[in-house]
Structure formats: C-alpha cells, structure tokens
Scaffold this active site. Structure first.
Site, PDB file in Angstrom:
ATOM      1  N   HIS A   1       0.619  -1.096  -0.030  1.00 48.67           N
ATOM      2  CA  HIS A   1       0.000  -0.104   0.000  1.00 48.67           C
ATOM      3  C   HIS A   1       0.807   1.365   0.011  1.00 48.67           C
ATOM      4  O   HIS A   1       0.380   2.281   0.113  1.00 48.67           O
ATOM      5  CB  HIS A   1      -1.057  -0.092   1.214  1.00 48.67           C
ATOM      6  CG  HIS A   1      -0.429   0.142   2.431  1.00 48.67           C
ATOM      7  ND1 HIS A   1       0.193  -0.899   3.190  1.00 48.67           N
ATOM      8  CD2 HIS A   1       0.127   1.297   3.344  1.00 48.67           C
ATOM      9  CE1 HIS A   1       0.754  -0.603   4.249  1.00 48.67           C
ATOM     10  NE2 HIS A   1       0.533   0.603   4.312  1.00 48.67           N
TER      11      HIS A   1
HETATM   12  C1  UD1 Z   1      -2.236   5.199   5.916  1.00 54.42           C
HETATM   13  C2  UD1 Z   1      -1.236   5.814   6.473  1.00 54.42           C
HETATM   14  C3  UD1 Z   1      -0.177   4.638   6.300  1.00 54.42           C
HETATM   15  C4  UD1 Z   1      -0.225   3.380   6.908  1.00 54.42           C
HETATM   16  C5  UD1 Z   1      -1.650   2.787   6.063  1.00 54.42           C
HETATM   17  C6  UD1 Z   1      -2.161   1.590   6.818  1.00 54.42           C
HETATM   18  C7  UD1 Z   1      -0.939   8.197   6.456  1.00 54.42           C
HETATM   19  C8  UD1 Z   1      -0.007   9.229   5.626  1.00 54.42           C
HETATM   20  N1  UD1 Z   1      -0.558   7.058   5.754  1.00 54.42           N
HETATM   21  O1  UD1 Z   1      -2.073   4.966   4.336  1.00 54.42           O
HETATM   22  O2  UD1 Z   1       1.301   5.168   6.803  1.00 54.42           O
HETATM   23  O3  UD1 Z   1       0.630   2.497   6.422  1.00 54.42           O
HETATM   24  O4  UD1 Z   1      -2.590   3.960   6.352  1.00 54.42           O
HETATM   25  O5  UD1 Z   1      -3.064   0.979   6.084  1.00 54.42           O
HETATM   26  O6  UD1 Z   1      -1.494   8.394   7.297  1.00 54.42           O
HETATM   27  N2  UD1 Z   1      -9.623   4.230   1.315  1.00 54.42           N
HETATM   28  C9  UD1 Z   1     -10.618   3.649   1.403  1.00 54.42           C
HETATM   29  N3  UD1 Z   1     -11.168   3.092   2.578  1.00 54.42           N
HETATM   30  C10 UD1 Z   1     -10.600   3.491   3.825  1.00 54.42           C
HETATM   31  C11 UD1 Z   1      -9.548   4.265   3.834  1.00 54.42           C
HETATM   32  C12 UD1 Z   1      -8.894   4.460   2.599  1.00 54.42           C
HETATM   33  O7  UD1 Z   1     -11.235   3.279   0.281  1.00 54.42           O
HETATM   34  O8  UD1 Z   1     -11.309   3.002   4.868  1.00 54.42           O
HETATM   35  C13 UD1 Z   1      -8.617   4.613   0.135  1.00 54.42           C
HETATM   36  C14 UD1 Z   1      -9.073   6.211  -0.168  1.00 54.42           C
HETATM   37  O9  UD1 Z   1      -8.991   5.975  -1.615  1.00 54.42           O
HETATM   38  C15 UD1 Z   1      -7.799   7.025   0.440  1.00 54.42           C
HETATM   39  C16 UD1 Z   1      -6.753   5.915   0.138  1.00 54.42           C
HETATM   40  O10 UD1 Z   1      -7.383   4.492   0.494  1.00 54.42           O
HETATM   41  O11 UD1 Z   1      -7.701   8.274  -0.363  1.00 54.42           O
HETATM   42  C17 UD1 Z   1      -5.668   6.166   0.978  1.00 54.42           C
HETATM   43  O12 UD1 Z   1      -5.959   6.302   2.271  1.00 54.42           O
HETATM   44  P1  UD1 Z   1      -5.195   7.025   3.587  1.00 54.42           P
HETATM   45  O13 UD1 Z   1      -5.644   6.915   4.985  1.00 54.42           O
HETATM   46  O14 UD1 Z   1      -4.991   8.442   3.048  1.00 54.42           O
HETATM   47  O15 UD1 Z   1      -3.633   6.576   3.479  1.00 54.42           O
HETATM   48  P2  UD1 Z   1      -3.365   4.925   3.289  1.00 54.42           P
HETATM   49  O16 UD1 Z   1      -2.813   4.429   2.073  1.00 54.42           O
HETATM   50  O17 UD1 Z   1      -4.319   4.124   3.893  1.00 54.42           O
HETATM   51  N1  UDP Z   2      -3.682  -6.630   8.899  1.00 57.16           N
HETATM   52  C1  UDP Z   2      -4.927  -6.874   8.656  1.00 57.16           C
HETATM   53  N2  UDP Z   2      -5.417  -7.301   7.612  1.00 57.16           N
HETATM   54  C2  UDP Z   2      -4.782  -7.255   6.278  1.00 57.16           C
HETATM   55  C3  UDP Z   2      -3.643  -6.582   6.409  1.00 57.16           C
HETATM   56  C4  UDP Z   2      -2.946  -6.366   7.491  1.00 57.16           C
HETATM   57  O1  UDP Z   2      -5.306  -7.166   9.836  1.00 57.16           O
HETATM   58  O2  UDP Z   2      -5.541  -7.603   5.475  1.00 57.16           O
HETATM   59  C5  UDP Z   2      -2.671  -6.322   9.912  1.00 57.16           C
HETATM   60  C6  UDP Z   2      -1.443  -6.815  10.079  1.00 57.16           C
HETATM   61  O3  UDP Z   2      -1.697  -8.101  10.951  1.00 57.16           O
HETATM   62  C7  UDP Z   2      -0.995  -5.630  11.124  1.00 57.16           C
HETATM   63  C8  UDP Z   2      -1.451  -4.322  10.477  1.00 57.16           C
HETATM   64  O4  UDP Z   2      -2.411  -4.827   9.812  1.00 57.16           O
HETATM   65  O5  UDP Z   2      -1.023  -5.890  12.391  1.00 57.16           O
HETATM   66  C9  UDP Z   2      -0.463  -3.621   9.613  1.00 57.16           C
HETATM   67  O6  UDP Z   2      -1.135  -2.564   9.181  1.00 57.16           O
HETATM   68  P1  UDP Z   2      -0.853  -1.847   7.811  1.00 57.16           P
HETATM   69  O7  UDP Z   2       0.031  -3.111   6.936  1.00 57.16           O
HETATM   70  O8  UDP Z   2      -2.089  -1.442   7.286  1.00 57.16           O
HETATM   71  O9  UDP Z   2      -0.025  -0.410   8.273  1.00 57.16           O
HETATM   72  P2  UDP Z   2       1.397  -0.336   8.431  1.00 57.16           P
HETATM   73  O10 UDP Z   2       1.749  -1.240   9.435  1.00 57.16           O
HETATM   74  O11 UDP Z   2       2.237  -0.393   7.166  1.00 57.16           O
HETATM   75  O12 UDP Z   2       1.435   1.250   8.886  1.00 57.16           O
END
Ligand code: UD1
Ligand code: UDP
Length: 351
Positions: A200
């Site tokens: 992601h």
């Molecule tokens: C965010 C965090 C990242 C973390 C990740 C975990 C920041 C800058 N980034 O990234 O550090 O590793 O979460 O998963 O805070 N979206 C949906 N549904 C949701 C959430 C998001 O459709 O419930 C889509 C939207 O199109 C959104 C995109 O995902 O624009 C990105 O979501 P965002 O929370 O901005 O960043 P992540 O890539 O999820």
């Molecule tokens: N995780 C989950 N379901 C998924 C992918 C990840 O429950 O489909 C959990 C994983 O076990 C870990 C956490 O989400 O505990 C990691 O989050 P993510 O990768 O979204 O964010 P990051 O750690 O990179 O910020």
C-alpha cells in the site's frame, strides 16, 4: 487521571487495544477518539470486535483527502473534543496522519502527549510517515520506544533522556494475545504452501509502472507457488486501472486481523511494504521480503527474518529462491517484544 487515545488507521487499532486494556486494569478513566481516517468496515470496525476494544466515544469522520486536508480536518475537529473532554494525557500511536494531527493539537493546547512507537526513523523524508514520526516525537512528552535503535535515534536528535522509555512493541502484545485464536482460525485460502502479499505504499502502488512491475513479478512467482494478496483499498483502484489479467493471483479484500494472522503465521514467505507486517513476521519467524528502499524497523533485519529488497527485482528473485529452498534466517524476536509492552506503558503513565 484521564487518558484520551487517538486512533484512525488500521495499524493504530492493534497498538491502542493493549494499552487501553492495561490502563483499564488500573482503573484509569479513558476516552477513545477515532478520527475516521480509515472508515471501510474491513479497515476499521472489524478490528474493534476482534481486538475487544470499546467502541469509540467520538468519531471525527474525516475520511480521505490530501495530506494537508486530512491532517487539517482532523486537527479542526479534534481541538473542540480535547477542550471539552479535558484529558490529562493524550496517547497517539504510530506514524499516520491521525498521529501527527493529534500531537499538533495537544502541543497547541498544552495537553501532554504520549507517543507510542516513538523514535523509529527511515531517514527518508520522501515517506509521509517519516515527517509524521519526526514531528510527533518532537512534540510529545513521553516517548515510548519499541527497540533500542529508536532510543538512539531520539538521543541523536537531542531529546532529553527522561522522556524516553524503552517498553517494547505493543503490536506484538496484540499478536501474542490473539495468536492462539488465530491458530484455530480456518485459512481463507485452500493452499498449504503460499506467499502472502500486502502492498500500500505510494511509491509501490501509486504509479502504474511500479505496481505493474511488482504484479508481473507476482504472476511469475504464481507459476511456482500460490500467491495470496489481501488488497488495501488504496491499491485496489490502481490494480483495476492497470487492466492486467491477474486471474492466477488470489486477490482478496482486506482481511480481519485474526484471518490475516492465521495466513501470516502459516505463509512460506511474506512479501510486503507494511511496517507492522515486518515486525509480525519477525516475531513469527516467517521469512519476509520488504519491497521498500529502507526500513524504519532495522531490528527486523538485524535480528529478525526481514530482508529489504527495494525495487531490485533480481534481488527479489534471488531471495525468494533461497527462501523456497529452505535457506533463510530464522532470527529471533528483539528484547521486550514479549506481550507486556502495554503494561510497562501504563505503569509509566500512571506514576
Ligand atoms: C495510511 C497511512 C500509512 C499506513 C496505512 C495503513 C498516512 C499518511 N498513511 O495509508 O502510513 O501504513 O494507512 O493501512 O497516514 N481508502 C478507502 N477506505 C478506507 C481508507 C482508505 O477506500 O477505509 C482509500 C481512499 O481512496 C484513500 C486511500 O485509500 O484516499 C488512502 O487512504 P489514506 O488513509 O490517506 O492512506 P493509506 O494509504 O491508507
Ligand atoms: N492486517 C490485517 N489485515 C490485512 C492486512 C494487514 O489485519 O489484510 C494487519 C497486520 O496484521 C498488522 C497491521 O494490519 O497488524 C498492519 O497494518 P498496515 O499494513 O495497514 O499498516 P502499516 O503497519 O504499514 O502502517
């Protein structure tokens, strides 16, 4: 004492759950604020039941947006909640935009903040999370670190010793508590031997070229091994834009925690760009290949099972080959990744 916790994105939930439980055992008054950064049921709600967390007292419902918009919206909506609820301490988790916004609001309102998972550094400011880490640490009063390297980073930035508390890894607290249940959870895929993939990071998924080249590699791997890929919502849209035939990959929706742990624990190899997954695989002694140029979690490389392969496809193939031949480092969990990090945090905060 009254502690207000701020969560918002998937990796926050498994970090906050054990801290809330440890504080509850000490009878501390607590308020839980969800910023709404993640809002799909399978990115948020499902974790509350599995982690047995209380429902949020407040949901700011900010949703998605650019970094500035999302961070500013959280700050605007959070300010009045903090003023109204009057916590003695605010706890923020990890490195997402909700973390940064929480720390900024507290600093301006002169409410002390505790940063859980402080001190991690990738030294790569092209990553939005690195900015969030640096600023949050600068503004926080208690810096709870997961590993020694994190404390060293903070010392090198001139942070006073008495703010730094090496407590271990709260994400491993959740993992350890739920592993016995995960072990009994049916695998969501029929295969015995498989690679588990999560992706992601903007650098990997926002550009069609980068994502296309990773998917090509996964398709090649699928000739040898089942590839299971629970797809983050950020990545889902990009995959459909590419229009590639990915029929040979098992693409799934984001999985609930227990199902994901069940898959992770039994994987032959994990290929990821997640921060938390690098840590969990180190604990589980499952080989992990990280598709990033660097990691803010170096102990997963020096002590654990992680190999950072960047975008070097040759290296990815080489390391995959070694792992599939059974030739990989088993490593060991770093000190204090023992399931009790949250208790140590509660002890410090309650003093
Ligand atoms: C965010 C965090 C990242 C973390 C990740 C975990 C920041 C800058 N980034 O990234 O550090 O590793 O979460 O998963 O805070 N979206 C949906 N549904 C949701 C959430 C998001 O459709 O419930 C889509 C939207 O199109 C959104 C995109 O995902 O624009 C990105 O979501 P965002 O929370 O901005 O960043 P992540 O890539 O999820
Ligand atoms: N995780 C989950 N379901 C998924 C992918 C990840 O429950 O489909 C959990 C994983 O076990 C870990 C956490 O989400 O505990 C990691 O989050 P993510 O990768 O979204 O964010 P990051 O750690 O990179 O910020």
């Amino acid at each position: 004492m009254h502690i207000l916790h701020i969560v918002g994105a998937r990796p926050n939930f498994m970090k906050a759950a054990p801290v809330m439980r440890a504080l509850q055992q000490r009878g501390t008054k607590q308020t839980l604020v969800h910023t709404g950064q993640h809002y799909d049921a399978n990115m948020s709600e499902v974790f509350f039941s599995q982690l047995q967390m209380p429902a949020p007292d407040v949901n700011l419902e900010v949703g998605s947006g650019s970094h500035a918009r999302q961070t500013a919206e959280i700050m605007t909506r959070l300010e009045s909640v903090v003023l109204e609820r009057k916590p003695d301490v605010v706890a923020v988790y990890g490195d997402v935009n909700s973390t940064l916004a929480g720390a900024l609001v507290c600093a301006k309102l002169l409410v002390p903040a505790a940063h859980i998972e402080a001190g991690l550094r990738s030294f790569d400011r092209t990553m939005p999370e690195e900015i969030n880490r640096v600023v949050t640490d600068r503004l926080s009063d208690w810096l709870f670190t997961p590993s020694e390297d994190a404390g060293t980073n903070l010392q090198q930035e001139g942070v006073a010793e008495d703010k730094i508390f090496l407590v271990g890894n709260v994400m491993i607290d959740s993992l350890l508590r739920l592993l016995p249940l995960a072990a009994k959870t049916d695998s969501p895929v029929p295969a015995e031997r498989y690679a588990l993939v999560t992706l992601h990071r903007p650098a990997n998924v926002d550009s069609g070229n980068a994502l296309g080249s990773i998917l090509e590699e996964l398709l090649q791997l699928s000739a040898q091994l089942t590839v299971v890929f629970p797809v983050h919502p950020r990545t889902r849209q990009r995959i459909s834009d590419l229009g590639m035939d990915l029929g040979r990959l098992h693409l799934l929706d984001p999985l609930p925690y227990m199902e994901f742990l069940a898959l992770e624990q039994r994987a032959a190899v994990v290929i990821t760009d997640s921060g938390g997954v690098q840590e969990e695989t180190t604990y589980l002694r499952v080989p992990c290949l990280t598709l990033r140029a660097n990691t803010e979690r170096p102990v997963t490389v020096t002590q654990g099972t992680n190999v950072v392969v960047g975008n070097d496809r040759e290296k990815l193939r080489l390391e995959l080959g070694k792992i599939l031949d059974g030739n990989f480092k088993a490593g060991q969990p770093p000190p204090l990744w023992d399931g009790h990090a949250a208790e140590r945090i509660a002890e410090v905060l309650c003093k």
